[in-house]
Write a protein that holds these residues in place. Structure first.
Motif, mmCIF file in Angstrom:
data_model
loop_
_atom_site.group_PDB
_atom_site.id
_atom_site.type_symbol
_atom_site.label_atom_id
_atom_site.label_comp_id
_atom_site.label_asym_id
_atom_site.label_seq_id
_atom_site.Cartn_x
_atom_site.Cartn_y
_atom_site.Cartn_z
ATOM 1 N N LYS A 131 0.804 -1.219 0.000
ATOM 2 C CA LYS A 131 0.000 0.000 0.000
ATOM 3 C C LYS A 131 0.839 1.271 0.000
ATOM 4 C CE LYS A 131 -3.358 0.782 2.859
ATOM 5 N NZ LYS A 131 -4.607 1.197 2.226
ATOM 6 N N ARG A 182 2.044 2.339 2.817
ATOM 7 C CA ARG A 182 1.417 2.947 4.004
ATOM 8 C C ARG A 182 2.467 3.280 5.051
ATOM 9 N NH1 ARG A 182 -4.106 1.839 6.290
ATOM 10 N NH2 ARG A 182 -4.084 1.928 8.559
ATOM 11 N N SER A 229 -7.919 -0.859 4.150
ATOM 12 C CA SER A 229 -8.553 -0.787 2.839
ATOM 13 C C SER A 229 -7.520 -1.138 1.771
ATOM 14 C CB SER A 229 -9.127 0.605 2.614
ATOM 15 O OG SER A 229 -8.162 1.597 2.922
ATOM 16 N N ASN A 232 -6.349 -0.164 -1.029
ATOM 17 C CA ASN A 232 -5.966 0.851 -2.009
ATOM 18 C C ASN A 232 -4.509 1.237 -1.769
ATOM 19 O OD1 ASN A 232 -7.500 1.921 0.454
ATOM 20 N ND2 ASN A 232 -6.218 3.670 -0.104
ATOM 21 N N SER A 267 -10.698 4.549 -1.123
ATOM 22 C CA SER A 267 -10.800 3.117 -0.819
ATOM 23 C C SER A 267 -11.542 2.404 -1.944
ATOM 24 C CB SER A 267 -11.537 2.916 0.499
ATOM 25 O OG SER A 267 -10.808 3.507 1.549
ATOM 26 N N GLU A 274 -15.882 3.450 4.729
ATOM 27 C CA GLU A 274 -15.322 2.503 5.680
ATOM 28 C C GLU A 274 -16.124 2.474 6.985
ATOM 29 O OE1 GLU A 274 -13.855 5.123 4.394
ATOM 30 O OE2 GLU A 274 -11.885 4.659 3.541
ATOM 31 N N HIS A 323 -5.836 12.098 1.810
ATOM 32 C CA HIS A 323 -6.577 10.898 1.457
ATOM 33 C C HIS A 323 -7.619 11.209 0.399
ATOM 34 C CE1 HIS A 323 -7.425 7.005 3.922
ATOM 35 N NE2 HIS A 323 -7.176 6.737 2.671
HETATM 36 MG MG MG Z 1 -7.833 3.198 4.355
#
Ligand code: MG
Ligand code: TXA
Length: 347
Positions: free
Chosen positions: A62, A64, A149, A151, A157, A186, A239
């Motif tokens: 991701k 992330r 999620s 993505n 998402s 979400e 986001h």
């Molecule tokens: Mg997320």
């Protein structure tokens, strides 16, 4: 690049837990691989919550930041008791009322899940999804499943397997395609370690629904105050933003028409994010996309992320968006829209 397998599953089929496709996906999970799957909110990217390597793969795929903890997805109350030290009576009431469903509850952690997953926090967020494919996959794997999620970090998402393919193809072991997700935004994240409990992220279960069951709940001040860090680390990141510059226009249709007319003097291509009720009212705009019916906020939540993604395949430079009342699911819709617009509002 790794090979990404695609498993198509009918969410309404009987005995999903023993479906060969689900079993193949579950096998990947128990082998330490990461796999995307549908939930009732959005697609999740799952891995074994107890295994550091699986969790690391999730963050890597991701892109992330590692300080942003993941949600553990479980299918039984036994699994919750393995993960959390105590379930206070109000938290139990929430579980009894809203599980399985789009509510994530933060509780003190027993330290049973990977430290990478909780980003070193002493709490852990737990959710029991209601989507039959998610439930079957968790049960077939026999594992607590860490899943953000599915993505790329920062993108909207995914609400369809295609969105996951677009972001993560070649980076994950597989995708269980169970069709479009339902809710579309979400889960609500609620911190059950505070009194009163605190909403850290508005989502599929509304404040009104929660308060009916447990009385007053607080909003994390970090959700709206720019000078305060949100308590859910993920809420501080940029986001959902489309590539074009997006503005929210709370004054509504007439004001958007003025803004579109004004853009005709520029060489920017202009998009409007509107609703079924108003879609015919912007003939001067270059691209008009609708996210559902204003009279049915659930339809707006359902379509929102797909529409934000769709704008990226249109040739527009600027997007003017309608806004929605912040009651019920509207609180989650407006939270995602404000983030997509990076807080830009035109009065
Ligand atoms: Mg997320
Ligand atoms: O609907 C959903 O919740 C989806 C599906 C796949 O279940 N999952 C999801 O996960 O949205 P993710 O990782 O995209 O968002 C989780 C949010 C993040 O903002 C994260 O910072 C916060 O929950 N979070 C997780 N654990 C936390 C904790 N222990 N304390 C505070 N915030 C936490």
């Amino acid at each position: 690049m790794i090979e990404t397998q695609l498993w198509r599953v009918d969410p309404e089929a009987a005995d999903l837990e023993n479906d060969p496709q689900i079993k193949a996906a579950a096998k990947c999970l128990s082998d330490g691989e990461i796999v995307a799957f549908p939930t009732e909110t959005v697609y999740g990217l799952g891995g074994n919550a107890k295994f550091n390597d699986s969790v690391r793969k999730i963050y890597e795929a991701k892109g992330r930041p590692s300080d942003n903890p993941l949600i553990v997805h479980i299918a039984t109350m036994e699994q919750v008791r393995e993960i959390c030290t105590e379930i206070n009576p109000l938290a139990k009431k929430l579980m009894d009322t809203f599980w399985p469903g789009p509510l994530t509850i933060i509780l003190p952690s027993r330290g049973e899940v990977s430290d990478a997953m909780t980003a070193g926090l002493s709490t852990v967020s737990v959710r029991m999804p209601s989507h039959p494919v998610a439930r079957a996959l968790i049960l077939a794997s026999g594992l607590p499943i860490a899943a953000p999620s599915a993505n790329t970090s920062g993108h909207p998402s995914p609400t369809q397997a295609d969105h996951v393919l677009h972001d993560l193809y070649g980076k994950i072991a597989g995708i269980v395609d169970g069709g479009e997700t339902g809710v579309g935004v979400e889960s609500t994240v609620i911190d059950a370690t505070t009194t009163p409990m605190t909403i850290l992220r508005p989502g599929g279960i509304s404040r009104e629904q929660l308060e009916e069951v447990i009385g007053p709940v607080a909003d994390d001040p970090g959700l709206t105050r720019p000078d305060q860090a949100p308590k859910a680390p993920g809420m501080k990141y940029k986001h959902y933003a489309p590539e074009a510059t997006m503005y929210l226009v709370p004054a509504g249709k007439t004001r958007i028409q003025e803004l579109v007319a004004h853009e005709k003097n520029s060489d920017r291509r202009v998009g409007v994010l509107t609703t079924e009720e108003n879609k015919k009212d912007f003939p001067q705009a270059d691209v008009v996309l609708t996210c559902g019916r204003r009279s049915e906020p659930e339809s707006v939540a359902h379509n929102l992320f797909a529409v934000l993604r769709n704008f990226d395949s249109q040739d527009v430079d600027v997007i003017y968006s309608e806004t929605f009342a912040e009651t019920g699911i509207g609180q989650a819709i407006m939270n995602r829209l404000s983030k997509a617009a990076a807080g830009r509002v035109i009065e």
